[in-house]
Design a protein around this motif. Structure first.
Motif, short mmCIF file in Angstrom:
data_model
loop_
_atom_site.label_atom_id
_atom_site.label_comp_id
_atom_site.label_asym_id
_atom_site.label_seq_id
_atom_site.Cartn_x
_atom_site.Cartn_y
_atom_site.Cartn_z
N SER A 143 0.89 -1.23 0.16
CA SER A 143 0.02 0.02 -0.04
C SER A 143 0.80 1.26 0.03
O SER A 143 1.31 1.53 1.12
N VAL A 144 1.04 1.88 -1.24
CA VAL A 144 1.94 3.00 -1.39
C VAL A 144 0.92 4.13 -1.20
O VAL A 144 0.19 4.43 -2.37
N PHE A 145 1.17 5.13 -0.40
CA PHE A 145 0.24 6.29 -0.38
C PHE A 145 1.04 7.60 -1.18
O PHE A 145 2.10 7.27 -1.26
N VAL A 191 -5.49 10.65 -5.60
CA VAL A 191 -4.58 10.04 -4.74
C VAL A 191 -5.31 9.39 -3.70
O VAL A 191 -6.41 9.87 -3.15
N ASP A 192 -4.76 8.30 -2.85
CA ASP A 192 -5.15 7.82 -1.75
C ASP A 192 -6.57 7.42 -1.53
O ASP A 192 -7.01 7.69 -0.45
N LYS A 193 -7.02 6.68 -2.68
CA LYS A 193 -8.55 6.16 -2.39
C LYS A 193 -8.33 4.80 -1.64
O LYS A 193 -7.70 4.01 -2.51
N GLU A 194 -8.52 4.67 -0.48
CA GLU A 194 -8.22 3.37 0.28
C GLU A 194 -9.21 2.15 -0.16
O GLU A 194 -10.41 2.59 -0.25
N ALA A 195 -8.77 0.94 -0.13
CA ALA A 195 -9.61 -0.12 -0.38
C ALA A 195 -9.37 -1.02 0.62
O ALA A 195 -8.22 -1.13 1.25
N GLY A 251 -5.72 -2.57 -0.26
CA GLY A 251 -4.89 -1.45 -0.71
C GLY A 251 -5.33 -0.17 -1.01
O GLY A 251 -6.07 0.47 -0.39
N VAL A 252 -4.41 0.53 -2.08
CA VAL A 252 -4.83 1.88 -2.10
C VAL A 252 -4.73 2.20 -3.65
O VAL A 252 -4.15 1.56 -4.38
N ILE A 253 -5.80 2.85 -4.17
CA ILE A 253 -5.74 3.43 -5.65
C ILE A 253 -5.44 4.85 -5.70
O ILE A 253 -5.75 5.71 -5.15
#
Length: 217
Positions: A16-18, A53-57, A60-62
């Motif tokens: 998970s790369v923010f 940026v930084d749409k968390e699931a 992970g992150v999108i």
């Protein structure tokens, strides 16, 4: 479907790369090839702008981008064959009989001498006038393979952003010193090879261009 999978995996990195974690340089994807992160005029991934940026699931992150990313399409053998600056390197690989190794060995880093690098080496040897005579000087096919292997690092794809001032062991078993002040490589005979182009990606690795043949004789 295989091509679609290859493209989609080129959009995914492990972990998970923010946005706060992004750094300049290359990041490997699940495709095997890497994407380049640029923060100077961006942020960008390759030539695609990061616009969300930084749409968390849950897993992970999108981050959203404004263009599809396309991974490299040619293997390293094909990159060498289609680059006019590598015609002597191409001939050397063929003379050594290692075309399929160059094409199919995965996750390698190749420091590729230009035609001028080979010409300079031949000119420096009084008894050598062409590639065939250079092969004889090196001790035949086995000697040629040994020198070519001294230009290949097989323990992963090393990008320009990964270079540090260390010694690395090449496929031949011999060490080469990386000097980031150039950047350049220093071979066993203290010969210096400048890295004049970097980060040319193939499907099975990455190529950096050097202006002098590395020697491990």
């Amino acid at each position: 479907m295989e091509n679609l999978t290859t493209i989609l995996l080129y959009h995914v990195v492990a972990g998970s790369v923010f946005s706060d974690d992004l750094e300049e340089g290359f990041v490997p994807t699940l495709n095997g090839a890497a994407v380049e992160i640029s923060l100077m005029d961006g942020p960008k991934v390759n030539e695609s702008n990061i616009i969300l940026v930084d749409k968390e699931a849950r897993n992970g992150v999108i981050h959203g981008i404004d263009a599809v990313l396309f991974p490299p399409a040619e293997n390293i053998k094909e990159l060498v064959n289609t680059n006019p600056d590598f015609s002597i390197l191409k001939a050397a690989i063929e003379a050594a009989g290692i075309e399929e190794i160059v094409a199919n060995t995965q996750n390698i880093t190749v420091f590729a001498p230009t035609d001028q690098a080979f010409i300079d080496l031949i000119d420096a040897l009084p008894t050598v006038n062409n590639l065939e005579e250079l092969v004889d000087f090196l001790g035949g096919t086995d000697g040629l393979i040994n020198v070519l292997a001294y230009h290949v690092f097989v323990d992963g794809r090393v990008f320009s952003s990964d270079l540090t001032d260390i010694k690395i062991t090449m496929f031949s078993g011999d060490e080469v010193t990386i000097d980031t002040s150039g950047p350049k490589l220093i071979d066993l005979g203290s010969g210096e090879s400048n890295i004049i182009a970097t980060d040319i990606q193939g499907t099975n690795g990455v190529v950096h261009v050097i202006d002098r043949v590395l020697l491990n004789l």
